[in-house]
Motif scaffolding. Structure first.
Motif, short mmCIF file in Angstrom:
data_model
loop_
_atom_site.label_atom_id
_atom_site.label_comp_id
_atom_site.label_asym_id
_atom_site.label_seq_id
_atom_site.Cartn_x
_atom_site.Cartn_y
_atom_site.Cartn_z
N PRO A 170 6.59 -0.07 -4.29
CA PRO A 170 5.36 -0.86 -4.19
C PRO A 170 4.21 -0.06 -3.61
O PRO A 170 4.39 0.76 -2.73
N LYS A 171 3.00 -0.36 -4.10
CA LYS A 171 1.83 0.40 -3.67
C LYS A 171 1.39 0.08 -2.25
O LYS A 171 0.55 0.77 -1.70
N LYS A 172 1.95 -0.97 -1.65
CA LYS A 172 1.53 -1.35 -0.31
C LYS A 172 1.72 -0.20 0.68
O LYS A 172 0.96 -0.05 1.63
N ASN A 173 2.74 0.66 0.45
CA ASN A 173 2.96 1.78 1.34
C ASN A 173 1.93 2.86 1.17
O ASN A 173 1.82 3.75 2.00
N SER A 174 1.16 2.84 0.03
CA SER A 174 0.16 3.86 -0.19
C SER A 174 -0.97 3.77 0.83
O SER A 174 -1.73 4.71 1.00
N GLU A 175 -1.10 2.61 1.52
CA GLU A 175 -2.12 2.45 2.53
C GLU A 175 -1.69 3.06 3.86
O GLU A 175 -2.49 3.19 4.77
N LYS A 176 -0.45 3.43 3.98
CA LYS A 176 0.05 4.02 5.21
C LYS A 176 -0.02 5.54 5.10
O LYS A 176 -0.07 6.09 4.00
N LYS A 177 0.01 6.17 6.21
CA LYS A 177 -0.03 7.63 6.23
C LYS A 177 1.32 8.19 5.84
O LYS A 177 2.35 7.81 6.38
N VAL A 178 1.32 9.11 4.90
CA VAL A 178 2.54 9.78 4.49
C VAL A 178 2.82 10.93 5.45
O VAL A 178 1.97 11.81 5.64
N VAL A 208 8.56 9.56 3.68
CA VAL A 208 8.58 8.95 5.02
C VAL A 208 7.14 8.63 5.41
O VAL A 208 6.25 9.48 5.29
N TYR A 209 6.92 7.39 5.89
CA TYR A 209 5.59 6.93 6.23
C TYR A 209 5.40 6.86 7.75
O TYR A 209 6.36 6.93 8.51
N SER A 210 4.13 6.72 8.15
CA SER A 210 3.78 6.75 9.57
C SER A 210 4.38 5.60 10.35
O SER A 210 4.55 5.70 11.57
N ASP A 211 4.71 4.48 9.70
CA ASP A 211 5.33 3.36 10.40
C ASP A 211 6.85 3.48 10.42
O ASP A 211 7.55 2.55 10.78
N ARG A 212 7.37 4.66 10.01
CA ARG A 212 8.79 5.00 9.97
C ARG A 212 9.53 4.37 8.81
O ARG A 212 10.76 4.48 8.70
#
Length: 214
Positions: A24-32, A54-58
């Motif tokens: 899902p694209k929702k993770n694209s708003e988080k820092k990779v 892996v994203y900034s929110d873990r």
């Protein structure tokens, strides 16, 4: 997340070809934070590719390909401490013990956080998804080790049993370092060891500064 809880481990989802969608694209708003790609052969003629973000929110997303074709998407959601396989929440068989039965924490000096017992259903989970879950189950298990474990069990057992032990270390760089040990068992009684992997010390959240090492 103040305390890193080992990730849930029983996938009970089927792989329906043609129904799998990209993450899902929702993770694209988080820092990779990192993107890695690894390949491994679990069974002869089956080349699995693991594209891990892996994203900034873990949170973690692994797009799993079999012989170049998308097979599964495995997601870990740390705020709910669950796995999704192809968008379906996994069912979990889990038991927690607080007794430290280990001789020493490695490295020494940590506080024992507990022991978690997990199972992965190999009948309803693809080899690639099972390896992804096992690799992420304790934070830093290498995919090469995880695929080797899955290859050992596929075709001979219906369930993969493993246990995660965890230690926490002194607060450092605005984050807690942790150390996990994953033990894979050959039977439901968990009294015969098939393999052990130690994660090394790692931060459960982003340290400050980011260059700080555990």
């Amino acid at each position: 997340m103040g305390v890193f809880i080992p990730m849930n481990g029983l996938a009970n989802t089927s792989n329906h070809e043609g129904q799998i969608k990209k993450a899902p694209k929702k993770n694209s708003e988080k820092k990779v934070e990192s993107i890695t790609t690894e390949e491994a052969e679990i069974k002869p003629g089956e080349l699995w590719t693991f594209n891990k973000t892996v994203y900034s929110d873990r949170s973690i997303i692994v797009e799993v390909e079999l012989n170049g074709k998308l097979s599964d998407i495995v997601e870990y959601l740390p705020d709910r401490d669950i796995f999704l396989v192809n968008g379906v929440e996994t069912n979990v068989i889990i038991e927690k013990e607080n007794t430290d039965l280990s001789i020493n924490a490695v490295p020494t000096g940590g506080t024992y956080m507990g022991k978690w017992h997990y199972s992965i259903n190999l009948l309803t989970t693809s080899a690639g998804a099972a390896a992804s879950i096992l690799a992420m189950a304790a934070g830093n298990n290498p995919i090469g080790w995880a695929t080797g474990v899955v290859a050992f069990f596929y075709g001979t057992q219906t369930t993969l049993y493993y246990t995660v032990e965890q230690w926490r270390y002194a607060y450092k760089c605005q984050a807690y370092p942790y150390f996990n040990k994953t033990t894979v068992w050959t039977n439901v009684n968990r009294n015969v060891i098939q393999s052990i992997n130690e994660s090394g010390k790692f931060f459960s959240t982003q340290p400050v500064p980011a260059s700080c090492t555990p």
